[in-house]
Design a protein around this motif. Structure first.
Motif, PDB file in Angstrom:
ATOM      1  N   SER A  21       0.830  -1.192   0.000  1.00 12.96           N
ATOM      2  CA  SER A  21       0.000   0.000   0.000  1.00 12.96           C
ATOM      3  C   SER A  21       0.872   1.253   0.000  1.00 12.96           C
ATOM      4  CB  SER A  21      -0.887   0.026   1.251  1.00 12.96           C
ATOM      5  OG  SER A  21      -1.753  -1.068   1.252  1.00 12.96           O
ATOM      6  N   MET A  22       0.368   2.278  -0.645  1.00 15.68           N
ATOM      7  CA  MET A  22       1.055   3.562  -0.641  1.00 15.68           C
ATOM      8  C   MET A  22       0.881   4.194   0.743  1.00 15.68           C
ATOM      9  SD  MET A  22       0.267   7.003  -2.969  1.00 15.68           S
ATOM     10  CE  MET A  22      -0.132   6.032  -4.382  1.00 15.68           C
ATOM     11  N   THR A  23       1.919   4.805   1.247  1.00 19.96           N
ATOM     12  CA  THR A  23       1.839   5.513   2.529  1.00 19.96           C
ATOM     13  C   THR A  23       1.404   6.958   2.280  1.00 19.96           C
ATOM     14  OG1 THR A  23       4.112   6.299   2.441  1.00 19.96           O
ATOM     15  CG2 THR A  23       3.738   4.114   3.459  1.00 19.96           C
ATOM     16  N   HIS A  39       2.573  23.419   3.433  1.00 20.33           N
ATOM     17  CA  HIS A  39       1.592  22.558   4.098  1.00 20.33           C
ATOM     18  C   HIS A  39       2.045  21.102   4.036  1.00 20.33           C
ATOM     19  CE1 HIS A  39      -1.435  25.651   4.790  1.00 20.33           C
ATOM     20  NE2 HIS A  39      -1.027  26.162   3.637  1.00 20.33           N
ATOM     21  N   TYR A  40       1.540  20.309   4.980  1.00 20.93           N
ATOM     22  CA  TYR A  40       2.001  18.922   5.080  1.00 20.93           C
ATOM     23  C   TYR A  40       1.184  17.927   4.283  1.00 20.93           C
ATOM     24  CZ  TYR A  40      -1.454  18.856   8.917  1.00 20.93           C
ATOM     25  OH  TYR A  40      -2.588  18.983   9.679  1.00 20.93           O
ATOM     26  N   GLY A  41       0.000  18.279   3.833  1.00 20.67           N
ATOM     27  CA  GLY A  41      -0.779  17.387   2.991  1.00 20.67           C
ATOM     28  C   GLY A  41      -1.536  16.317   3.756  1.00 20.67           C
ATOM     29  N   LEU A  42      -1.476  15.102   3.251  1.00 20.29           N
ATOM     30  CA  LEU A  42      -2.190  13.981   3.853  1.00 20.29           C
ATOM     31  C   LEU A  42      -1.475  13.515   5.111  1.00 20.29           C
ATOM     32  CD1 LEU A  42      -4.394  11.794   3.831  1.00 20.29           C
ATOM     33  CD2 LEU A  42      -2.942  10.475   2.276  1.00 20.29           C
ATOM     34  N   ALA A  43      -2.227  13.447   6.213  1.00 23.56           N
ATOM     35  CA  ALA A  43      -1.666  13.017   7.496  1.00 23.56           C
ATOM     36  C   ALA A  43      -2.439  11.837   8.073  1.00 23.56           C
ATOM     37  CB  ALA A  43      -1.659  14.190   8.477  1.00 23.56           C
ATOM     38  N   ILE A  44      -3.089  11.069   7.216  1.00 27.15           N
ATOM     39  CA  ILE A  44      -3.810   9.866   7.638  1.00 27.15           C
ATOM     40  C   ILE A  44      -3.128   8.696   6.943  1.00 27.15           C
ATOM     41  CG2 ILE A  44      -6.022   8.658   7.721  1.00 27.15           C
ATOM     42  CD1 ILE A  44      -7.360  11.420   7.272  1.00 27.15           C
ATOM     43  N   ASN A  45      -2.503   7.836   7.730  1.00 29.71           N
ATOM     44  CA  ASN A  45      -1.729   6.747   7.136  1.00 29.71           C
ATOM     45  C   ASN A  45      -2.466   5.412   7.268  1.00 29.71           C
ATOM     46  OD1 ASN A  45       0.477   6.016   5.639  1.00 29.71           O
ATOM     47  ND2 ASN A  45       1.734   5.523   7.405  1.00 29.71           N
ATOM     48  N   ILE A  46      -3.710   5.396   6.829  1.00 28.01           N
ATOM     49  CA  ILE A  46      -4.527   4.185   6.801  1.00 28.01           C
ATOM     50  C   ILE A  46      -4.621   3.754   5.337  1.00 28.01           C
ATOM     51  CG2 ILE A  46      -6.836   3.237   7.204  1.00 28.01           C
ATOM     52  CD1 ILE A  46      -7.091   5.258   9.524  1.00 28.01           C
ATOM     53  N   PRO A  47      -4.166   2.542   5.016  1.00 33.15           N
ATOM     54  CA  PRO A  47      -4.094   2.122   3.607  1.00 33.15           C
ATOM     55  C   PRO A  47      -5.372   2.353   2.801  1.00 33.15           C
ATOM     56  CG  PRO A  47      -2.989   0.511   4.979  1.00 33.15           C
ATOM     57  CD  PRO A  47      -3.654   1.496   5.917  1.00 33.15           C
ATOM     58  N   SER A  48      -6.538   2.031   3.350  1.00 29.54           N
ATOM     59  CA  SER A  48      -7.777   2.203   2.585  1.00 29.54           C
ATOM     60  C   SER A  48      -8.079   3.672   2.313  1.00 29.54           C
ATOM     61  CB  SER A  48      -8.954   1.540   3.302  1.00 29.54           C
ATOM     62  OG  SER A  48      -9.116   2.086   4.599  1.00 29.54           O
ATOM     63  N   VAL A  49      -7.705   4.558   3.224  1.00 26.07           N
ATOM     64  CA  VAL A  49      -7.910   5.995   3.028  1.00 26.07           C
ATOM     65  C   VAL A  49      -6.970   6.499   1.938  1.00 26.07           C
ATOM     66  CG1 VAL A  49      -7.707   8.280   4.100  1.00 26.07           C
ATOM     67  CG2 VAL A  49      -8.766   6.394   5.370  1.00 26.07           C
ATOM     68  N   VAL A  50      -5.709   6.105   2.001  1.00 27.79           N
ATOM     69  CA  VAL A  50      -4.729   6.531   0.994  1.00 27.79           C
ATOM     70  C   VAL A  50      -5.146   6.025  -0.391  1.00 27.79           C
ATOM     71  CG1 VAL A  50      -2.309   6.459   0.284  1.00 27.79           C
ATOM     72  CG2 VAL A  50      -2.878   6.610   2.718  1.00 27.79           C
ATOM     73  N   GLU A  51      -5.590   4.780  -0.468  1.00 22.81           N
ATOM     74  CA  GLU A  51      -6.022   4.202  -1.740  1.00 22.81           C
ATOM     75  C   GLU A  51      -7.229   4.961  -2.295  1.00 22.81           C
ATOM     76  OE1 GLU A  51      -8.125   0.081  -3.040  1.00 22.81           O
ATOM     77  OE2 GLU A  51      -6.336  -0.120  -1.794  1.00 22.81           O
ATOM     78  N   PHE A  52      -8.203   5.258  -1.435  1.00 28.60           N
ATOM     79  CA  PHE A  52      -9.391   6.010  -1.851  1.00 28.60           C
ATOM     80  C   PHE A  52      -8.996   7.388  -2.386  1.00 28.60           C
ATOM     81  CE2 PHE A  52     -12.309   9.372  -0.316  1.00 28.60           C
ATOM     82  CZ  PHE A  52     -13.347   9.176  -1.215  1.00 28.60           C
ATOM     83  N   LEU A  53      -8.159   8.094  -1.628  1.00 24.59           N
ATOM     84  CA  LEU A  53      -7.751   9.432  -2.053  1.00 24.59           C
ATOM     85  C   LEU A  53      -6.927   9.398  -3.337  1.00 24.59           C
ATOM     86  CD1 LEU A  53      -6.953  10.993   1.419  1.00 24.59           C
ATOM     87  CD2 LEU A  53      -8.830  11.616  -0.124  1.00 24.59           C
ATOM     88  N   ASN A 100     -15.949   7.030   7.007  1.00 23.92           N
ATOM     89  CA  ASN A 100     -16.415   5.641   6.919  1.00 23.92           C
ATOM     90  C   ASN A 100     -15.234   4.666   6.877  1.00 23.92           C
ATOM     91  OD1 ASN A 100     -19.119   6.414   6.892  1.00 23.92           O
ATOM     92  ND2 ASN A 100     -19.231   6.440   4.662  1.00 23.92           N
ATOM     93  N   LEU A 101     -14.202   5.000   6.113  1.00 28.25           N
ATOM     94  CA  LEU A 101     -13.026   4.129   6.020  1.00 28.25           C
ATOM     95  C   LEU A 101     -12.261   4.070   7.346  1.00 28.25           C
ATOM     96  CD1 LEU A 101     -11.818   5.207   2.477  1.00 28.25           C
ATOM     97  CD2 LEU A 101     -12.764   2.968   3.112  1.00 28.25           C
ATOM     98  N   VAL A 102     -12.162   5.187   8.034  1.00 29.84           N
ATOM     99  CA  VAL A 102     -11.489   5.212   9.340  1.00 29.84           C
ATOM    100  C   VAL A 102     -12.271   4.382  10.347  1.00 29.84           C
ATOM    101  CG1 VAL A 102     -10.842   6.684  11.297  1.00 29.84           C
ATOM    102  CG2 VAL A 102     -10.316   7.400   8.958  1.00 29.84           C
ATOM    103  N   LYS A 103     -13.594   4.508  10.350  1.00 27.44           N
ATOM    104  CA  LYS A 103     -14.428   3.716  11.261  1.00 27.44           C
ATOM    105  C   LYS A 103     -14.254   2.231  10.988  1.00 27.44           C
ATOM    106  CE  LYS A 103     -19.140   2.991  12.942  1.00 27.44           C
ATOM    107  NZ  LYS A 103     -18.757   1.742  13.480  1.00 27.44           N
TER     108      LYS A 103
END
Length: 110
Positions: A21-23, A39-53, A100-103
């Motif tokens: 998975s992409m980090t 700015h730092y950009g994406l700060a959620i390192n959950i594979p399904s969230v990164v894939e969705f984004l 939803n993905l985080v939950k």
């Protein structure tokens, strides 16, 4: 020849290896041209969230004129997406999908 899995009569298919998975770091690097300076950009390192984004960015957002993002994070147990889209329906939908993905991730891993 050319098939990833070979099926012989009576045998199970060979497992297809799961791709790494992409980090969030790799995501920010991939979309650096769209990240607002400072700015730092994406700060959620959950594979399904990164894939969705990654899918939303590659298929929709980076094709919008003047699109930029600055932060995508969790704040008070809810996602926040800061982009040049401001408070659009797209931003609301993206935040809802991330929530939803985080939950689901929390339910599966905690």
């Amino acid at each position: 020849m050319g098939s990833i899995c070979r099926l012989d009569k009576g045998s199970n298919p060979l497992p297809i290896p799961k791709l790494k998975s992409m980090t969030s770091f790799e995501f920010n690097k991939k979309y650096a041209d769209y990240l607002e300076e400072g700015h730092y950009g994406l700060a959620i390192n959950i594979p399904s969230v990164v894939e969705f984004l990654d899918e939303i960015f590659s298929k929709v957002l980076i094709h919008l004129p003047d699109f930029k993002y600055s932060q995508i994070k969790l704040k008070f147990n809810s996602s926040r997406v800061y982009t040049t889209l401001k408070h659009s329906a797209m931003t609301y939908w993206i935040e809802k999908e991330i929530n939803n993905l985080v939950k689901k991730y929390d339910d599966d891993n905690c």
